[in-house]
Design a protein around this motif. Sequence first.
Motif, PDB file in Angstrom:
ATOM      1  N   PRO A 317      14.042  68.583 -84.030  1.00  0.00           N
ATOM      2  CA  PRO A 317      12.657  68.115 -84.191  1.00  0.00           C
ATOM      3  C   PRO A 317      12.517  66.959 -85.168  1.00  0.00           C
ATOM      4  O   PRO A 317      11.794  65.994 -84.890  1.00  0.00           O
ATOM      5  CB  PRO A 317      11.920  69.367 -84.692  1.00  0.00           C
ATOM      6  N   ASN A 320      14.091  63.753 -83.661  1.00  0.00           N
ATOM      7  CA  ASN A 320      13.251  63.241 -82.579  1.00  0.00           C
ATOM      8  C   ASN A 320      12.090  62.439 -83.148  1.00  0.00           C
ATOM      9  O   ASN A 320      11.808  61.313 -82.722  1.00  0.00           O
ATOM     10  CB  ASN A 320      12.705  64.394 -81.737  1.00  0.00           C
ATOM     11  N   THR A 321      11.389  63.051 -84.105  1.00  0.00           N
ATOM     12  CA  THR A 321      10.233  62.386 -84.710  1.00  0.00           C
ATOM     13  C   THR A 321      10.662  61.134 -85.462  1.00  0.00           C
ATOM     14  O   THR A 321      10.021  60.081 -85.364  1.00  0.00           O
ATOM     15  CB  THR A 321       9.508  63.342 -85.670  1.00  0.00           C
ATOM     16  N   GLU A 324      11.287  58.234 -83.237  1.00  0.00           N
ATOM     17  CA  GLU A 324      10.044  57.607 -82.787  1.00  0.00           C
ATOM     18  C   GLU A 324       9.467  56.714 -83.887  1.00  0.00           C
ATOM     19  O   GLU A 324       8.897  55.652 -83.623  1.00  0.00           O
ATOM     20  CB  GLU A 324       9.050  58.685 -82.373  1.00  0.00           C
ATOM     21  N   THR A 367       3.974  58.114 -77.245  1.00  0.00           N
ATOM     22  CA  THR A 367       5.229  58.756 -77.636  1.00  0.00           C
ATOM     23  C   THR A 367       5.314  60.210 -77.187  1.00  0.00           C
ATOM     24  O   THR A 367       6.398  60.791 -77.176  1.00  0.00           O
ATOM     25  CB  THR A 367       5.402  58.715 -79.167  1.00  0.00           C
ATOM     26  N   SER A 369       4.110  62.603 -78.843  1.00  0.00           N
ATOM     27  CA  SER A 369       4.361  63.356 -80.069  1.00  0.00           C
ATOM     28  C   SER A 369       3.247  63.089 -81.068  1.00  0.00           C
ATOM     29  O   SER A 369       2.984  61.930 -81.406  1.00  0.00           O
ATOM     30  CB  SER A 369       5.713  62.952 -80.676  1.00  0.00           C
ATOM     31  N   ASP A 411      -1.597  63.458 -77.559  1.00  0.00           N
ATOM     32  CA  ASP A 411      -0.174  63.812 -77.642  1.00  0.00           C
ATOM     33  C   ASP A 411       0.228  64.797 -76.564  1.00  0.00           C
ATOM     34  O   ASP A 411       1.409  64.932 -76.250  1.00  0.00           O
ATOM     35  CB  ASP A 411       0.143  64.405 -79.019  1.00  0.00           C
ATOM     36  N   CYS A 416       4.728  65.141 -72.865  1.00  0.00           N
ATOM     37  CA  CYS A 416       4.923  65.732 -74.191  1.00  0.00           C
ATOM     38  C   CYS A 416       6.031  66.781 -74.153  1.00  0.00           C
ATOM     39  O   CYS A 416       6.021  67.682 -73.308  1.00  0.00           O
ATOM     40  CB  CYS A 416       3.612  66.357 -74.673  1.00  0.00           C
TER      41      CYS A 416
END
Length: 462
Positions: A317, A320-321, A324, A367, A369, A411, A416
């Motif tokens: 997680p 991934n964030t 971005e 994104t 997210s 999001d 997503c």
Amino acid sequence: MQGIIGIVLSLALLMFFAYRGYSVLFLAPIMASLAVIISGEAPLLASYTQVFMQALGDFVIQFFPIFLLGAIFGKLMDASGAAQSIARTITGYLGAQRAVLAIVLACGVLTYGGVSLFVVAFAVYPIAAALFKEADIPKRLIPGAIALGAFTFTMTALPGTPAIQNAIPTGYFGTDVFAAPGLGIIAGLIMMAGGTLWLTRRASAAKGRGEGYGHHPDEDPVEEDNRSLPPIIVALIPIVLVVVFNLLFARVFIPMWDTGYLSDDQFGGVSIDDVRGIWAIIISLAIAIGATIGLNWQRLQDTREAINRGCMNSLLPIFNTASEVGYGAVIASLTAFVVIRDFMMGVSPDNPLISQALVVNVLAGITGSSSGGMSIALSTMGDKYLEMATDMGIDPELLHRVTTLAAGSLDTLPHCGAIITLLSICRLTHKQSYPDIFMVALVIPVAALVTVITLGTVFGSF
């Protein structure tokens, strides 16, 4: 014009391939490089190593403790049976006749206490399946109920939630996770009540048509959890500790500390407001982890394994964030982005709240997210919005709450990752369940966001 085409094309391809299931760890640097190549503005490798990776690293440095401690806490709550105990108690008390409300509340209590939404989805789904089957409610409504309880009001609205979406703005606006509590509660009530009403009416309409739970041959049999689950009071204590200690440290204890040393270059030359919100969450989660282990020592079959799994669960997680965020930093470094930024900020120059909500919503939607979109927006324009708000007498707490609410709206478009994972857990398709997810996790949250902006503009932060 060439640069704008590059940005739009890279965003479109990022969204397309993310929807097709490609990892953002792979996609983000490639799509950022594509935008750089088309724009012809910057050296490709320098943009990757000095812009993309720098932004990725800065995000990890700032927020890794929250991802790590949150994942460990969630895994311990799962391994100890505390998550199951809370979910079973709520669903047992409300019964099958209020199955939708029971699942929403079960997910809400767990996520508000800091349990990862993915852990909640895995823990609550078997209970939801049994409850919906008993009440003869269509299975296709389960993802909507879980999404409402885990992805909406406890993620972005309710004051004090330790969700990363509520923590990120603290470092940009000098706030804490209890920012604008009154407006947050109003937004949370709109989401919860509106979403529950929608799903309940959908269930009633299905019953009127004679549609029951449905035949699902690919469904795994629901296995009974035969563990010795902790009493509900014991299960709730760690969650209460997260919220209470978060409030005490953010608003009482940390402001009393002598933190003048933070102004030294060794510690980044920051003020206590820059780190107060993050410190409070770190301390409260650490206390809750200790309490979970202490209260469930006999029930935790392998504490070491649970902690190790939690550590590993935190890595994907956050990266991934962070990827971005790195992608957003590269895009923001291009000249064409200034044109796009000025356009979005100029939509409502007299009300930066509207402009900010638009920018965060669009980036979160692109994104797929909430945390990723928010981080890109704040890292590129957070200082500007804070300056505009200060000049116009707008409370930074209002900026904080609008940012989190905006991040939790678009999001949840079909690409997503959380939506894709939830549907996979429930063994359902977008065609079967996404229309209800769209209503409870996108349309109604947007309505809550509009309400908060309106109230905040008229009455200020409260």
